[in-house]
Design a protein around this motif. Structure first.
Motif, PDB file in Angstrom:
ATOM      1  N   THR A 233       0.821  -1.201   0.000  1.00 39.08           N
ATOM      2  CA  THR A 233       0.000   0.000   0.000  1.00 39.08           C
ATOM      3  C   THR A 233       0.862   1.260   0.000  1.00 39.08           C
ATOM      4  N   GLY A 234       0.234   2.383  -0.291  1.00 35.08           N
ATOM      5  CA  GLY A 234       0.906   3.679  -0.288  1.00 35.08           C
ATOM      6  C   GLY A 234      -0.134   4.780  -0.235  1.00 35.08           C
ATOM      7  N   MET A 235       0.300   6.005  -0.411  1.00 36.66           N
ATOM      8  CA  MET A 235      -0.607   7.150  -0.386  1.00 36.66           C
ATOM      9  C   MET A 235      -0.401   7.991  -1.635  1.00 36.66           C
ATOM     10  N   VAL A 236      -1.505   8.461  -2.195  1.00 34.59           N
ATOM     11  CA  VAL A 236      -1.491   9.474  -3.244  1.00 34.59           C
ATOM     12  C   VAL A 236      -2.401  10.585  -2.742  1.00 34.59           C
ATOM     13  N   GLY A 237      -1.805  11.701  -2.349  1.00 27.25           N
ATOM     14  CA  GLY A 237      -2.573  12.736  -1.679  1.00 27.25           C
ATOM     15  C   GLY A 237      -3.131  12.181  -0.385  1.00 27.25           C
ATOM     16  N   ASP A 238      -4.437  12.259  -0.207  1.00 21.58           N
ATOM     17  CA  ASP A 238      -5.052  11.731   1.003  1.00 21.58           C
ATOM     18  C   ASP A 238      -5.694  10.370   0.770  1.00 21.58           C
ATOM     19  N   GLN A 239      -5.375   9.740  -0.363  1.00 15.99           N
ATOM     20  CA  GLN A 239      -5.965   8.445  -0.686  1.00 15.99           C
ATOM     21  C   GLN A 239      -4.999   7.302  -0.402  1.00 15.99           C
ATOM     22  N   SER A 240      -5.488   6.295   0.294  1.00 16.28           N
ATOM     23  CA  SER A 240      -4.715   5.076   0.487  1.00 16.28           C
ATOM     24  C   SER A 240      -4.892   4.208  -0.747  1.00 16.28           C
ATOM     25  N   ILE A 241      -3.782   3.760  -1.322  1.00 16.92           N
ATOM     26  CA  ILE A 241      -3.850   3.007  -2.571  1.00 16.92           C
ATOM     27  C   ILE A 241      -3.061   1.706  -2.450  1.00 16.92           C
ATOM     28  N   VAL A 242      -3.248   0.842  -3.436  1.00 14.98           N
ATOM     29  CA  VAL A 242      -2.423  -0.354  -3.603  1.00 14.98           C
ATOM     30  C   VAL A 242      -1.538  -0.130  -4.821  1.00 14.98           C
ATOM     31  N   GLN A 243      -0.241  -0.374  -4.654  1.00 14.32           N
ATOM     32  CA  GLN A 243       0.710  -0.144  -5.734  1.00 14.32           C
ATOM     33  C   GLN A 243       0.875  -1.417  -6.567  1.00 14.32           C
ATOM     34  N   PRO A 244       0.502  -1.388  -7.830  1.00 15.48           N
ATOM     35  CA  PRO A 244       0.675  -2.585  -8.662  1.00 15.48           C
ATOM     36  C   PRO A 244       2.152  -2.928  -8.847  1.00 15.48           C
ATOM     37  N   ASP A 245       2.434  -4.196  -8.919  1.00 16.71           N
ATOM     38  CA  ASP A 245       3.758  -4.682  -9.299  1.00 16.71           C
ATOM     39  C   ASP A 245       3.714  -4.878 -10.814  1.00 16.71           C
ATOM     40  N   TRP A 246       4.148  -3.857 -11.541  1.00 13.82           N
ATOM     41  CA  TRP A 246       3.972  -3.885 -12.994  1.00 13.82           C
ATOM     42  C   TRP A 246       4.792  -4.988 -13.650  1.00 13.82           C
ATOM     43  N   ASP A 247       5.977  -5.279 -13.123  1.00 15.52           N
ATOM     44  CA  ASP A 247       6.764  -6.381 -13.678  1.00 15.52           C
ATOM     45  C   ASP A 247       6.070  -7.715 -13.431  1.00 15.52           C
ATOM     46  N   GLY A 248       5.567  -7.885 -12.219  1.00 18.29           N
ATOM     47  CA  GLY A 248       4.849  -9.111 -11.908  1.00 18.29           C
ATOM     48  C   GLY A 248       3.573  -9.235 -12.712  1.00 18.29           C
ATOM     49  N   LEU A 249       2.882  -8.109 -12.912  1.00 18.65           N
ATOM     50  CA  LEU A 249       1.651  -8.138 -13.698  1.00 18.65           C
ATOM     51  C   LEU A 249       1.937  -8.474 -15.153  1.00 18.65           C
ATOM     52  N   ALA A 250       3.064  -7.973 -15.675  1.00 18.65           N
ATOM     53  CA  ALA A 250       3.444  -8.307 -17.053  1.00 18.65           C
ATOM     54  C   ALA A 250       3.688  -9.809 -17.196  1.00 18.65           C
ATOM     55  N   ALA A 251       4.329 -10.410 -16.180  1.00 18.46           N
ATOM     56  CA  ALA A 251       4.574 -11.855 -16.221  1.00 18.46           C
ATOM     57  C   ALA A 251       3.265 -12.635 -16.143  1.00 18.46           C
ATOM     58  N   LEU A 252       2.341 -12.180 -15.287  1.00 15.95           N
ATOM     59  CA  LEU A 252       1.049 -12.843 -15.188  1.00 15.95           C
ATOM     60  C   LEU A 252       0.264 -12.692 -16.490  1.00 15.95           C
ATOM     61  N   SER A 253       0.323 -11.503 -17.091  1.00 14.95           N
ATOM     62  CA  SER A 253      -0.386 -11.268 -18.349  1.00 14.95           C
ATOM     63  C   SER A 253       0.123 -12.202 -19.450  1.00 14.95           C
ATOM     64  N   GLU A 254       1.443 -12.374 -19.510  1.00 14.71           N
ATOM     65  CA  GLU A 254       2.014 -13.286 -20.499  1.00 14.71           C
ATOM     66  C   GLU A 254       1.533 -14.712 -20.255  1.00 14.71           C
ATOM     67  N   ALA A 255       1.456 -15.091 -18.964  1.00 18.02           N
ATOM     68  CA  ALA A 255       0.990 -16.436 -18.633  1.00 18.02           C
ATOM     69  C   ALA A 255      -0.473 -16.627 -19.037  1.00 18.02           C
ATOM     70  N   LEU A 256      -1.290 -15.582 -18.868  1.00 14.49           N
ATOM     71  CA  LEU A 256      -2.688 -15.674 -19.275  1.00 14.49           C
ATOM     72  C   LEU A 256      -2.802 -15.831 -20.792  1.00 14.49           C
ATOM     73  N   ARG A 257      -1.999 -15.076 -21.512  1.00 18.55           N
ATOM     74  CA  ARG A 257      -2.068 -15.153 -22.974  1.00 18.55           C
ATOM     75  C   ARG A 257      -1.571 -16.493 -23.491  1.00 18.55           C
ATOM     76  N   ASN A 258      -0.612 -17.091 -22.759  1.00 13.76           N
ATOM     77  CA  ASN A 258       0.006 -18.345 -23.210  1.00 13.76           C
ATOM     78  C   ASN A 258      -0.584 -19.580 -22.537  1.00 13.76           C
ATOM     79  N   ASP A 259      -1.626 -19.398 -21.713  1.00 14.67           N
ATOM     80  CA  ASP A 259      -2.207 -20.521 -20.976  1.00 14.67           C
ATOM     81  C   ASP A 259      -1.169 -21.232 -20.115  1.00 14.67           C
TER      82      ASP A 259
END
Length: 342
Positions: free
Chosen positions: A304-330
């Motif tokens: 988690t982190g903050m953007v202004g006064d909002q609590s957010i979840v920070q995506p792991d873009w490298d990890g998401l790219a790996a998951l996306s490739e796995a989804l496309r490749n089954d």
């Protein structure tokens, strides 16, 4: 409560009292329907189940999917990706789908069914992921629903995953109690003891039904990591639901199966392509899948982190790219082996 895009382009007001009133029963119903189709072969009985399923609201594609935008090309047309969405704006699905605009989705899951039907992967996306929302700058993932309804949420998810979404199911929370009671309760392996409202949940195997089950899957504030544990609890409940659904006592009881479908269908909306025939065909194609081959995971994040006064979840873009490739490749099972849950 107000949802404001970072550039100040739009503001949507949402009553705080309605937050967390809806949960993603689409995932349960989708898997229920698949297992029912596999388990039941009597033509007359399947017709009865189809009649119950058809009580779900059917949404025109234009109200569900983005138009006039470039969408990802399926890497394999035989694979399927179904977005399961819980909206806090619908009561018995009595109104137009346009009423979802201005609301937010507390829970979003992507069900991936590989082309060879070797399993099912259910991926939770944290609602507070801070992502680019087309036309609105960066914002929380679930605010895409407020800004542009289901089509914008679908577009946002497709752009961050580069995976095409084939079907969408939206559900109201009110079908939950009837479904859990139709199954005579669900046993869940609870990882953390906690109290929510008037209910206390011990660590270990517990049985849930009705209002108690609602409290379990909705709880967020008792946990130091908030939505992270809520997602884990929701996944644990779905696993418990699946165990009950494939148990001998359920599969040999047509009345219980029928009651489960009938309890949820009036609170479900699906895109026009996800009709009873499609679900039955999908179920037959998955007849060899064991429940151990239905796996649950969460899209990668960096905490988690903050953007202004909002609590957010920070995506792991490298990890998401790996998951996306796995989804496309089954190849999601291989992804899981290389990226074990932390």
């Amino acid at each position: 409560m107000q949802i404001t895009d970072p550039d100040g382009a739009a503001t949507v007001t949402q009553p705080r009292s309605r937050r967390a009133r809806r949960w993603i029963w689409g995932v349960v119903f989708g898997i229920v329907a698949v297992l029912i189709a596999v388990a039941v072969t009597a033509v007359v009985y399947l017709g009865s189940l189809a009649s119950s399923y058809n009580k779900a609201e059917t949404l025109p594609s234009a109200e569900v999917f983005p138009t006039d935008v470039a969408r990802p090309t399926p890497s394999n047309p035989d694979a399927l990706n179904i977005l399961l969405l819980g909206s806090d704006s619908r009561e018995g699905l009595g109104g137009s789908v346009n009423e979802i605009r201005g609301q937010r989705a507390d829970t979003m899951l992507l069900v991936h069914i590989p082309a060879d039907r070797s399993g099912v992967q259910v991926i939770s996306f944290m609602r507070d992921n801070w992502v680019p929302i087309p036309g609105y700058g960066n914002g929380k993932l679930n605010s895409a629903l407020a800004f542009g309804g289901t089509p914008l949420l679908v577009q946002t998810l497709e752009e961050i995953t580069d995976v095409r979404i084939d079907h969408v199911a939206i559900t109201d929370f009110e079908g939950f109690k009837g479904l859990s009671e139709a199954l005579d309760g669900v046993t869940v392996n609870n990882s953390i003891a906690f109290t929510s409202g008037k209910y206390s949940f011990a660590q270990g195997p517990i049985e849930l039904r009705g209002d108690q089950a609602l409290a379990y899957v909705r709880a967020r504030y008792p946990f130091t990591d908030g939505d992270y544990q809520r997602v884990r609890n929701q996944q644990a409940f779905i696993k418990g639901m699946l165990d009950k659904l494939v148990s001998r006592e359920t599969l040999t009881d047509p009345g219980r199966i029928s009651a489960s479908v009938a309890a949820l269908a009036p609170f479900l909306a699906v895109d026009e392509g996800l009709d009873a025939g499609t679900v039955a065909s999908l179920g037959l194609s998955l007849r060899e899948v064991d429940k151990s081959e239905i796996v649950f995971l969460t899209s990668p994040t960096l905490g988690t982190g903050m953007v202004g006064d909002q609590s957010i979840v920070q995506p792991d873009w490298d990890g998401l790219a790996a998951l996306s490739e796995a989804l496309r490749n089954d190849s999601v099972p291989q992804y899981l082996a290389e990226h074990p849950a932390k």
